[in-house]
Design a protein around this motif. Structure first.
Motif, short mmCIF file in Angstrom:
data_model
loop_
_atom_site.label_atom_id
_atom_site.label_comp_id
_atom_site.label_asym_id
_atom_site.label_seq_id
_atom_site.Cartn_x
_atom_site.Cartn_y
_atom_site.Cartn_z
N LEU A 109 0.83 -1.21 0.00
CA LEU A 109 0.00 0.00 0.00
C LEU A 109 0.87 1.26 0.00
CD1 LEU A 109 -3.12 0.48 0.15
CD2 LEU A 109 -2.84 0.73 2.62
N LEU A 110 1.95 1.22 0.78
CA LEU A 110 2.89 2.35 0.79
C LEU A 110 3.46 2.57 -0.62
CD1 LEU A 110 4.80 1.48 4.09
CD2 LEU A 110 3.59 3.65 3.70
N ALA A 161 4.12 -3.97 14.68
CA ALA A 161 5.33 -3.15 14.94
C ALA A 161 6.12 -3.02 13.65
CB ALA A 161 6.18 -3.82 16.02
N SER A 162 6.26 -4.12 12.93
CA SER A 162 7.01 -4.09 11.67
C SER A 162 6.34 -3.13 10.68
CB SER A 162 7.08 -5.51 11.11
OG SER A 162 7.66 -5.48 9.84
N SER A 163 5.01 -3.20 10.59
CA SER A 163 4.32 -2.30 9.65
C SER A 163 4.50 -0.84 10.08
CB SER A 163 2.83 -2.66 9.52
OG SER A 163 2.14 -2.47 10.73
N ASP A 164 4.46 -0.58 11.37
CA ASP A 164 4.70 0.81 11.85
C ASP A 164 6.08 1.28 11.40
OD1 ASP A 164 2.38 0.24 13.24
OD2 ASP A 164 3.12 0.88 15.20
N HIS A 165 7.07 0.39 11.53
CA HIS A 165 8.44 0.77 11.16
C HIS A 165 8.54 1.09 9.67
CE1 HIS A 165 9.78 0.04 15.13
NE2 HIS A 165 9.92 -1.27 15.06
N PHE A 166 7.85 0.28 8.84
CA PHE A 166 7.89 0.57 7.41
C PHE A 166 7.22 1.91 7.10
CE2 PHE A 166 9.10 -3.87 6.66
CZ PHE A 166 10.04 -3.68 5.65
N VAL A 167 6.12 2.19 7.76
CA VAL A 167 5.42 3.46 7.51
C VAL A 167 6.35 4.62 7.89
CG1 VAL A 167 3.46 4.90 8.21
CG2 VAL A 167 3.13 2.45 7.79
N ARG A 168 6.95 4.51 9.06
CA ARG A 168 7.88 5.53 9.51
C ARG A 168 9.04 5.68 8.51
NH1 ARG A 168 10.88 8.06 13.73
NH2 ARG A 168 13.01 7.51 13.20
N ALA A 169 9.58 4.54 8.06
CA ALA A 169 10.72 4.57 7.14
C ALA A 169 10.35 5.24 5.81
CB ALA A 169 11.23 3.15 6.89
N TYR A 170 9.13 5.02 5.32
CA TYR A 170 8.72 5.68 4.08
C TYR A 170 8.60 7.19 4.28
CZ TYR A 170 8.13 1.66 1.01
OH TYR A 170 8.38 0.57 0.19
N GLY A 171 8.24 7.58 5.51
CA GLY A 171 8.22 9.01 5.82
C GLY A 171 9.61 9.60 5.79
N GLU A 172 10.54 8.91 6.47
CA GLU A 172 11.92 9.41 6.56
C GLU A 172 12.63 9.36 5.21
OE1 GLU A 172 13.85 10.59 9.20
OE2 GLU A 172 11.96 10.73 10.29
N THR A 173 12.50 8.21 4.52
CA THR A 173 13.31 8.00 3.31
C THR A 173 12.74 8.73 2.10
OG1 THR A 173 13.86 5.81 4.16
CG2 THR A 173 14.32 6.19 1.83
N HIS A 175 9.91 10.83 2.23
CA HIS A 175 9.10 11.98 2.63
C HIS A 175 7.62 11.78 2.33
CE1 HIS A 175 12.90 13.74 3.50
NE2 HIS A 175 13.28 13.62 2.23
N LEU A 176 7.19 10.53 2.24
CA LEU A 176 5.76 10.26 2.11
C LEU A 176 5.08 10.84 3.36
CD1 LEU A 176 4.01 8.45 0.05
CD2 LEU A 176 3.95 6.79 1.90
N PRO A 177 4.03 11.62 3.20
CA PRO A 177 3.42 12.26 4.38
C PRO A 177 2.60 11.27 5.21
CG PRO A 177 2.37 13.02 2.36
CD PRO A 177 3.40 12.04 1.94
N VAL A 178 3.25 10.66 6.17
CA VAL A 178 2.61 9.60 6.95
C VAL A 178 2.25 10.09 8.35
CG1 VAL A 178 3.85 7.78 5.71
CG2 VAL A 178 4.82 8.70 7.82
N VAL A 179 1.26 9.45 8.93
CA VAL A 179 0.94 9.67 10.35
C VAL A 179 0.47 8.32 10.90
CG1 VAL A 179 -1.43 10.43 9.86
CG2 VAL A 179 -0.34 11.18 11.96
N ILE A 180 0.79 8.08 12.17
CA ILE A 180 0.46 6.77 12.79
C ILE A 180 -0.28 7.03 14.10
CG2 ILE A 180 1.42 4.65 13.81
CD1 ILE A 180 3.93 5.03 12.11
N THR A 181 -1.31 6.22 14.37
CA THR A 181 -1.86 6.23 15.73
C THR A 181 -1.81 4.82 16.31
OG1 THR A 181 -4.12 6.10 14.82
CG2 THR A 181 -3.35 8.26 15.55
N ASN A 182 -1.58 4.76 17.61
CA ASN A 182 -1.53 3.48 18.34
C ASN A 182 -2.63 3.51 19.38
OD1 ASN A 182 1.46 4.19 17.51
ND2 ASN A 182 1.30 1.98 17.61
#
Ligand code: NAD
Ligand code: DAU
Length: 350
Positions: A109-110, A161-173, A175-182
């Motif tokens: 999806l990312l 947790a793994s999916s959260d890390h990928f979402v975060r990584a796509y934001g960092e790498t 600059h995909l505008p991502v946001v996460i809620t837990n």
């Protein structure tokens, strides 16, 4: 005018999010992308399915051609990603299913969002819905905050947790505008009866044993599903890119206390003599790797976005029980077929 793909919209939380967006934002196009696994049920959306702004696409997140086609057809500017394998006990029986949907499905999806939005991310948002279980287990005191280290203990929470890390990584790498809620444990209408509250409601209705794992002294922080949907609405519209927000109910219950309250309310509502449902409580072998306590510190979303739960636990639980008693046909449909096999495997000793 916005076009939003909501994944997992036929599931428990997703259906409340879809309903909220379709009814509150009639000028938005809402595309529900869902594979309709055992947990996905279009009956959850009967009341809004004829809305002209609502579209349903049956698709598996593992099918990249389908995901690509859906992005090309609708040209979304937002994604709210709820689709997942969501039950801890099933993850213990079958961990790989969780890797496929929760990890690979999320990366698919990312990739689709990144490819279709190209480098033009203005006005775009990829919102990933996650769980407090990624933080592991708490002792008697303390709370999970947004900076608590990840320490997942079940295959389900490891996959989230793994999916959260990928979402975060796509934001960092990229600059995909991502946001996460837990978020903490949800409860409410349309909850699949494999999870504690709806499972026990269904079993009480049918006078079946109530299987309490271990000593029953495990603690969860319960939030009414419509309050979670309200928080998702707020974060989608007003949350900041690249941030994480914790969402919780300020409502901790030990399982056994919650089960006893449920028994009492069910006895009253079913007109049964006081104490009759409690007799169904049966302690069984513990869940392996069972997290002792979850509790969310939701200060950040409260201070920054003004969110707090609106429904008390007593109101929410009463509304939930009423919904199940009024929707016995829904319960009958979802507990036939595959559910019977799962139930036999999971609760073979009772
Ligand atoms: P659910 O199991 O009720 O629904 C999941 C939905 O995802 C179903 O409609 C299912 O058909 C769909 N789905 C599953 N695999 C798919 C795939 N490969 N492709 C497309 N669709 C697929 O789940 P839920 O309880 O509503 O949870 C929704 C999200 O919220 C999940 O990401 C979960 O981790 C998270 N969450 C849940 C809770 C909770 O208490 N239920 C709390 C915090 C976070
Ligand atoms: O905390 C958020 C999580 O809450 C979500 O990410 C998950 O998707 C959701 O399933 C839920 O996970 P839990 O494992 O906490 O929920 P569950 O309803 O399965 O169990 C709640 C508690 O009740 C837990 O301590 C285990 C216990 N339990 C559960 C079942 C199904 C029992 O004692 N007996 C049971 O039969």
């Amino acid at each position: 005018m916005r076009t939003i793909i909501i994944t997992g919209g036929a599931g428990f939380i997703g259906s409340h999010v879809v309903r909220r967006f379709v009814t509150r934002y009639p000028d938005y196009k809402i595309v529900n992308l869902d594979a309709l696994t055992y947990a996905g049920n279009l009956e959850n959306l009967r009341d809004i399915e004829s809305s002209p702004a609502y579209f349903f696409e049956k698709a598996d997140l593992l099918n990249t051609a389908d995901i690509d086609r859906i992005f090309s057809t609708y040209q979304p500017d937002g994604v709210i990603h709820l689709a997942a394998e969501s039950h801890v006990d099933r993850s213990i029986l079958s961990p790989l299913d969780f890797v496929y949907t929760n990890v690979i499905g999320t990366v698919n999806l990312l990739n689709a969002a990144k490819a279709h939005w190209k480098d033009n991310f203005a006005g775009k948002r990829f919102y990933h819905i996650s769980t407090d279980e990624v933080y592991g287990s708490l002792g008697e005191t303390g709370f999970f905050t947004e900076t608590t280290a990840y320490a997942p203990n079940s295959p389900y929470s490891a996959s989230k947790a793994s999916s959260d890390h990928f979402v975060r990584a796509y934001g960092e790498t990229y600059h995909l505008p991502v946001v996460i809620t837990n978020c903490s444990n949800n409860y409410g209408p349309n909850h699949f009866p494999e999870k504690l509250i709806p499972l026990f409601i269904n079993n009480i209705i049918h006078n079946k044993p109530l299987p309490v794992y271990g000593d029953g002294l495990y603690t969860r922080d319960w939030l009414f599903v419509k309050d979670h949907a309200a928080a998702i609405d707020l974060v989608f519209h007003r949350g900041k890119d690249y941030e994480t927000y914790n969402i919780g109910g300020f409502n901790e219950w030990k399982n056994i206390d919650l089960v006893k309250l449920l028994c009492k309310l069910m006895d009253e509502k079913l007109g049964r003599s006081s104490g009759s449902s409690e007799k169904l409580i049966t302690y069984i072998k513990d869940r392996p790797g069972h997290d002792r306590r979850y509790a969310i510190d939701a200060t950040k979303i409260n201070k920054e976005l003004g969110w707090k739960p609106s429904v008390t636990f007593e109101e929410g639980l009463s509304q939930t029980i009423n919904w199940y008693l009024e929707n016995t046909e829904w319960l009958t449909h979802v507990t036939s077929g595959e559910y019977q096999q799962y139930y036999k495997k999971q609760y073979d000793k009772i």
